[in-house]
Design an enzyme around this catalytic site. Structure first.
Site, PDB file in Angstrom:
ATOM      1  CB  SER A   1      -1.126   0.010   0.830  1.00 26.09           C
ATOM      2  OG  SER A   1      -0.074  -0.437   2.642  1.00 26.09           O
TER       3      SER A   1
ATOM      4  CG  HIS B   1      -1.134   4.290   3.718  1.00 27.62           C
ATOM      5  ND1 HIS B   1      -2.331   4.044   4.268  1.00 27.62           N
ATOM      6  CD2 HIS B   1      -1.058   2.564   3.852  1.00 27.62           C
ATOM      7  CE1 HIS B   1      -2.325   2.351   4.315  1.00 27.62           C
ATOM      8  NE2 HIS B   1      -1.339   1.790   4.312  1.00 27.62           N
TER       9      HIS B   1
END
Length: 279
Positions: free
Chosen positions: A206, A257
């Site tokens: 991610s 992230h």
């Protein structure tokens, strides 16, 4: 109804029809030997013709992708053949070798992780450095290898879908080299940020996905002629996802992230020259 024109790409045709729907023009699609014909009511033909020529001049403009998100319908009257064959064809046609190779490696690692329960040896082999003192060139792969670990089905499906959607765009339009650079930067730097803020117990693609999110979104605004697009609606969803993570609603590598997003934005600024160009 009157024929407006023909496109050889059914998905592009559907995006244009969705855009017309937002203008209150009801259009229909039909197969022809040349491709997909677009039909509109005769009364709307002059206005639709202007929009069609505008679409042909810039079919990758974000307005058409956003229209598909806001007005899209699966009921377009076209037959796409066998669903599985169509899905596999789309998978390979919209991705390059780097995109597909990373997907295969992640899946190959997840099968023994999730099915055979080999979590401990896999995590030991691929996790980040355990401490700052443990950093070494001999185990330099640990800067990158955590991106290959996924901990549950939702985790890997979410990451690989976004990797395929965004990474495929970058690789097809800008080349495998550019995607590989984003892969390395979107792995190492966000991993370092996550480690510095929380520790070594993390994994997943991610951080790279968020690097692609920032890159595709900003490139679509600074250099739209390159054909890299992420609609605002998608960006809003992913930013909300990021915020929810920091608020504690989900157990995620939030700093990875955020670090990935900043890496992607910075890379887009460098690649575009930092100036807004009109589509």
């Amino acid at each position: 109804m009157i024929a407006l024109g023909v496109l050889n790409n059914p998905r592009a045709a559907q995006a244009f029809v969705d855009y017309l729907a937002g203008l209150k023009i009801t259009a229909q699609l039909s197969r022809s030997e040349q491709g997909v014909e677009i039909w509109v009511p005769e009364a709307d033909q002059p206005r639709a013709q202007v929009e069609f020529e505008r679409f042909l001049a810039d079919p990758l403009h974000p307005r058409y992708h956003e229209a598909s998100w806001n007005n899209g319908s699966t009921d377009n009257g076209l037959s796409y053949g066998k669903p599985l064959k169509q899905m596999m064809g789309s998978l390979f046609s919209r991705a390059g070798p780097v995109t597909l190779l990373v997907m295969l490696i992640c899946i190959a690692i997840y099968i023994p992780w999730g099915v055979l329960r080999w979590q401990q040896p896999l995590f030991y082999a691929l996790h980040f450095f355990e401490s700052w003192d443990a950093f070494s060139l001999e185990q330099g792969w640990r800067l990158f290898s955590p991106i290959l670990l996924h901990f549950d089905p939702m985790h890997i499906v979410f990451n690989l879908l976004w990797w395929w959607f965004l990474g495929g765009q970058v690789e097809q339009r800008l080349g495998s080299g550019k995607l590989f650079v984003l892969l390395l930067a979107g792995a190492a730097l966000p991993n370092l940020v996550q480690f510095a803020m929380v520790g070594p117990a993390f994994g997943g693609l991610s951080g790279v996905v968020y690097a692609l999110v920032g890159y595709c979104w900003l490139m679509g605004r600074l250099a739209p002629q390159r054909g890299i697009v992420l609609p605002d609606s998608y960006m809003t969803f992913l930013i909300l996802w990021l915020v929810m993570g920091f608020m504690g609603f989900m157990n995620m590598a939030n700093w990875a992230h955020l670090g990935g997003l900043l890496v992607g934005l910075a890379q887009a600024l460098m690649d575009s020259g930092g100036r807004v160009r009109r589509a």
